[in-house]
Design an enzyme around this catalytic site. Structure first.
Site, PDB file in Angstrom:
ATOM      1  N   SER A 388       0.753  -1.280  -0.011  1.00 32.82           N
ATOM      2  CA  SER A 388      -0.002  -0.075  -0.078  1.00 32.82           C
ATOM      3  C   SER A 388       0.839   1.170   0.165  1.00 32.82           C
ATOM      4  O   SER A 388       0.643   2.427  -0.946  1.00 32.82           O
ATOM      5  CB  SER A 388      -1.049  -0.165   1.603  1.00 32.82           C
ATOM      6  OG  SER A 388      -1.226   1.278   1.415  1.00 32.82           O
ATOM      7  N   PHE A 391       2.426   2.181  -3.540  1.00 34.81           N
ATOM      8  CA  PHE A 391       1.319   2.660  -4.424  1.00 34.81           C
ATOM      9  C   PHE A 391       0.794   4.188  -4.144  1.00 34.81           C
ATOM     10  O   PHE A 391       1.059   4.822  -5.377  1.00 34.81           O
ATOM     11  CB  PHE A 391       0.285   1.652  -4.706  1.00 34.81           C
ATOM     12  CG  PHE A 391      -0.017   0.176  -5.676  1.00 34.81           C
ATOM     13  CD1 PHE A 391       0.351   0.558  -6.977  1.00 34.81           C
ATOM     14  CD2 PHE A 391       0.975  -0.602  -5.285  1.00 34.81           C
ATOM     15  CE1 PHE A 391      -0.288  -0.502  -7.764  1.00 34.81           C
ATOM     16  CE2 PHE A 391       1.148  -1.583  -6.210  1.00 34.81           C
ATOM     17  CZ  PHE A 391       1.319  -1.534  -7.689  1.00 34.81           C
ATOM     18  N   HIS A 392       1.456   4.302  -2.873  1.00 36.09           N
ATOM     19  CA  HIS A 392       0.547   5.415  -2.607  1.00 36.09           C
ATOM     20  C   HIS A 392       2.010   6.691  -2.969  1.00 36.09           C
ATOM     21  O   HIS A 392       2.050   7.378  -3.469  1.00 36.09           O
ATOM     22  CB  HIS A 392       0.121   6.122  -1.236  1.00 36.09           C
ATOM     23  CG  HIS A 392      -0.504   5.483  -0.616  1.00 36.09           C
ATOM     24  ND1 HIS A 392      -1.084   4.327   0.076  1.00 36.09           N
ATOM     25  CD2 HIS A 392      -1.789   6.167  -0.347  1.00 36.09           C
ATOM     26  CE1 HIS A 392      -2.595   4.463   0.100  1.00 36.09           C
ATOM     27  NE2 HIS A 392      -2.906   5.642   0.233  1.00 36.09           N
ATOM     28  N   GLU A 393       3.377   6.601  -1.957  1.00 37.11           N
ATOM     29  CA  GLU A 393       4.658   6.672  -3.021  1.00 37.11           C
ATOM     30  C   GLU A 393       4.756   7.648  -4.133  1.00 37.11           C
ATOM     31  O   GLU A 393       4.798   8.250  -4.633  1.00 37.11           O
ATOM     32  CB  GLU A 393       5.810   6.178  -3.269  1.00 37.11           C
ATOM     33  CG  GLU A 393       6.618   6.866  -2.916  1.00 37.11           C
ATOM     34  CD  GLU A 393       7.358   8.388  -2.580  1.00 37.11           C
ATOM     35  OE1 GLU A 393       7.795   9.007  -3.085  1.00 37.11           O
ATOM     36  OE2 GLU A 393       6.281   8.273  -0.808  1.00 37.11           O
ATOM     37  N   VAL A 396       1.365   9.007  -5.990  1.00 34.01           N
ATOM     38  CA  VAL A 396       1.961  11.097  -5.779  1.00 34.01           C
ATOM     39  C   VAL A 396       3.016  11.300  -5.999  1.00 34.01           C
ATOM     40  O   VAL A 396       3.512  12.631  -7.394  1.00 34.01           O
ATOM     41  CB  VAL A 396       1.655  10.652  -3.992  1.00 34.01           C
ATOM     42  CG1 VAL A 396       2.505  12.818  -3.313  1.00 34.01           C
ATOM     43  CG2 VAL A 396       0.439  10.895  -3.617  1.00 34.01           C
TER      44      VAL A 396
END
Length: 468
Positions: A388, A391-393, A396
């Protein structure tokens, strides 16, 4: 006739206490006949009738607050928010004027950037390649290891391809984010498609050998993939592949139109809050890790309210409106896209309830496969958070062209918060403690800090490019 509410029985269907019943009968006997309804009602209100008959909590006490409706308080909060924010909107417009500008959302270079557009249009080729691999595996033209290798290559390419395009093209941040968001969704779907079909092949072999280990198998869920099934899956509001889904009987066209109007209204509201409130605040701030500490706290607190509004609008637009619109158009039946995450008592509960499509994907394709392969529960949770956070990194950092790992650190910081909120909830034996800590880190500390960090890093990068 039932007793008045103040003297209602302790239990539904119960009788009033014996003394009160005897007094009523005595009065009726003295009168020589049964008392009239009005007289009987007056008997219940005699001064000698007990007014306090059982132990009860106040409605707002910690033990009773979650057992009753608070719709009236919710309406009051909405009225107060409308009144307060209307004043702030008028004050902001009088002070700054209308600050809406198109450059933040779309730029001329991004609209004329054919590689970015072509990348978005060519992403569907990767699911088609995955389907070809499954067809070859179905006909036993390639080995099991070759199937796995080809799926790894395809799923990896669907992420690498847009990353390279975005980094080479000078596009608006929003355009890059949309492209990375779509690529991430396709990656998750492709992993589920490959994993599920692998399991279907294993089940089919077990059925052929007559060894199913007493597992009840639904024939509808072990069918081979087809172009129609893959196309439906790629469009459906789910990340978990299966050959068939529960379907509704018809499409409510009027309902879809109403939801689309709501989606447009709340999307416009998000843009208004970002342009009128968030942008001026971050422009007048310093880098939170380089400036004055008290100034950074003041900026974070000032950002907490508008960022929370934007996040709630985003959640409502995407998870409630858009996913339901998509489900209605495709007659997709299972519409549990979220649960009551706002009542989460721990951070772990929040991550289990706020994004059900991703949660189901993680449980199905990461958590339980780790458990089945001998990993402990803690290691499985750590691996889930790592995926998770990555994928957030990715979603963004790539559009911002900034790789400081702020988003990755923010997600991984949730792990100690999971243990902290769970420990405090057990220690104080109070569900509200964990809920308040969750809201504090979610709305006051986490999101505003990320906004400040990424904004200043992006601005510093653009300034460095200008000075070259």
């Amino acid at each position: 006739m039932a007793p008045p509410p103040s003297l209602a029985p302790d239990r539904a269907g119960g009788e009033p206490d014996d003394a009160l019943r005897l007094r009523a009968r005595a009065a009726a006997a003295a009168a020589g006949d049964a008392p009239a309804p009005q007289q009987q009602q007056l008997l219940w209100y005699r001064a000698s009738a007990p007014a306090h008959r059982r132990v009860r909590e106040s409605p707002l006490s910690s033990d009773a607050i979650f057992r009753q409706s608070h719709a009236g308080l919710l309406n009051l909060c909405i009225v107060v928010l409308v009144a307060v924010n209307s004043r702030l909107i008028i004050e902001n417009l009088m002070k700054y004027g209308l600050l809406i500008r198109a450059g933040f959302w779309f730029s001329g270079t991004s609209l004329a950037d054919w590689p970015l557009l072509m990348c978005c249009l060519t992403l569907p080729t990767f699911p088609l390649a995955a389907l070809v691999v499954e067809k070859l595996a179905q006909r036993k033209l390639i080995s099991k290891h070759m199937v796995i290798l080809l799926h790894i290559v395809i799923s990896t390419s669907v992420l690498v391809y847009p990353v390279v395009v975005i980094l080479k093209c000078d596009s608006a941040v929003l355009s890059g984010f949309v492209l990375m968001f779509l690529a991430s969704i396709i990656w998750l779907k492709l992993v589920s498609f490959a994993h599920t079909n692998y399991d279907i092949r294993m089940l089919s072999k077990s059925i052929e050998k007559g060894v199913t280990h007493d597992i009840s198998i639904d024939p509808e869920n072990i069918k081979w993939p087809t172009f129609k099934r893959l196309s439906y899956f790629m469009l459906a509001p789910t990340l978990c592949y299966q050959p068939s889904y529960p379907r509704t009987t018809y499409i409510r066209k009027g309902w879809v139109v109403r939801q689309l109007i709501k989606c447009l209204v709340f999307t416009g509201l998000m843009g208004f809050i970002i342009e009128q409130y968030i942008n001026p605040i971050v422009k007048n701030s310093k880098h939170p890790l380089k400036g004055n500490f008290l100034n950074a706290i003041e900026r974070v607190l000032k950002l907490s309210v508008p960022t929370l509004y934007v996040w709630l609008c985003m959640f409502y637009c995407f998870f409630h409106l858009w996913l339901n619109i998509l489900a209605e158009l495709l007659r997709f039946g299972d519409r549990e896209f979220y649960k009551d995450w706002w009542n989460a008592k721990t951070v772990e509960e929040y991550w289990r309830m706020w994004n059900m499509p991703v949660h189901k994907w993680v449980i199905r394709h990461i958590y339980f496969p780790c458990i089945r392969n001998g990993f402990s529960k803690g290691v499985a949770i750590l691996i889930s958070f790592l995926v998770s956070a990555a994928f957030h990194e990715l979603c963004v950092a790539v559009p911002c062209h900034i790789f400081k790992f702020w988003a990755f650190i923010g997600i991984m910081f949730q792990i100690p918060l999971v243990f902290l909120t769970k420990y405090l909830q057990d220690k104080f034996n109070n569900t509200m403690v964990g809920n308040m800590i969750f809201w504090f880190f979610f709305s006051i500390l986490g999101q505003p800090m990320c906004v400040l960090l990424y904004y200043h890093d992006v601005m510093n990068r653009q300034q460095a490019q200008t000075n070259r």
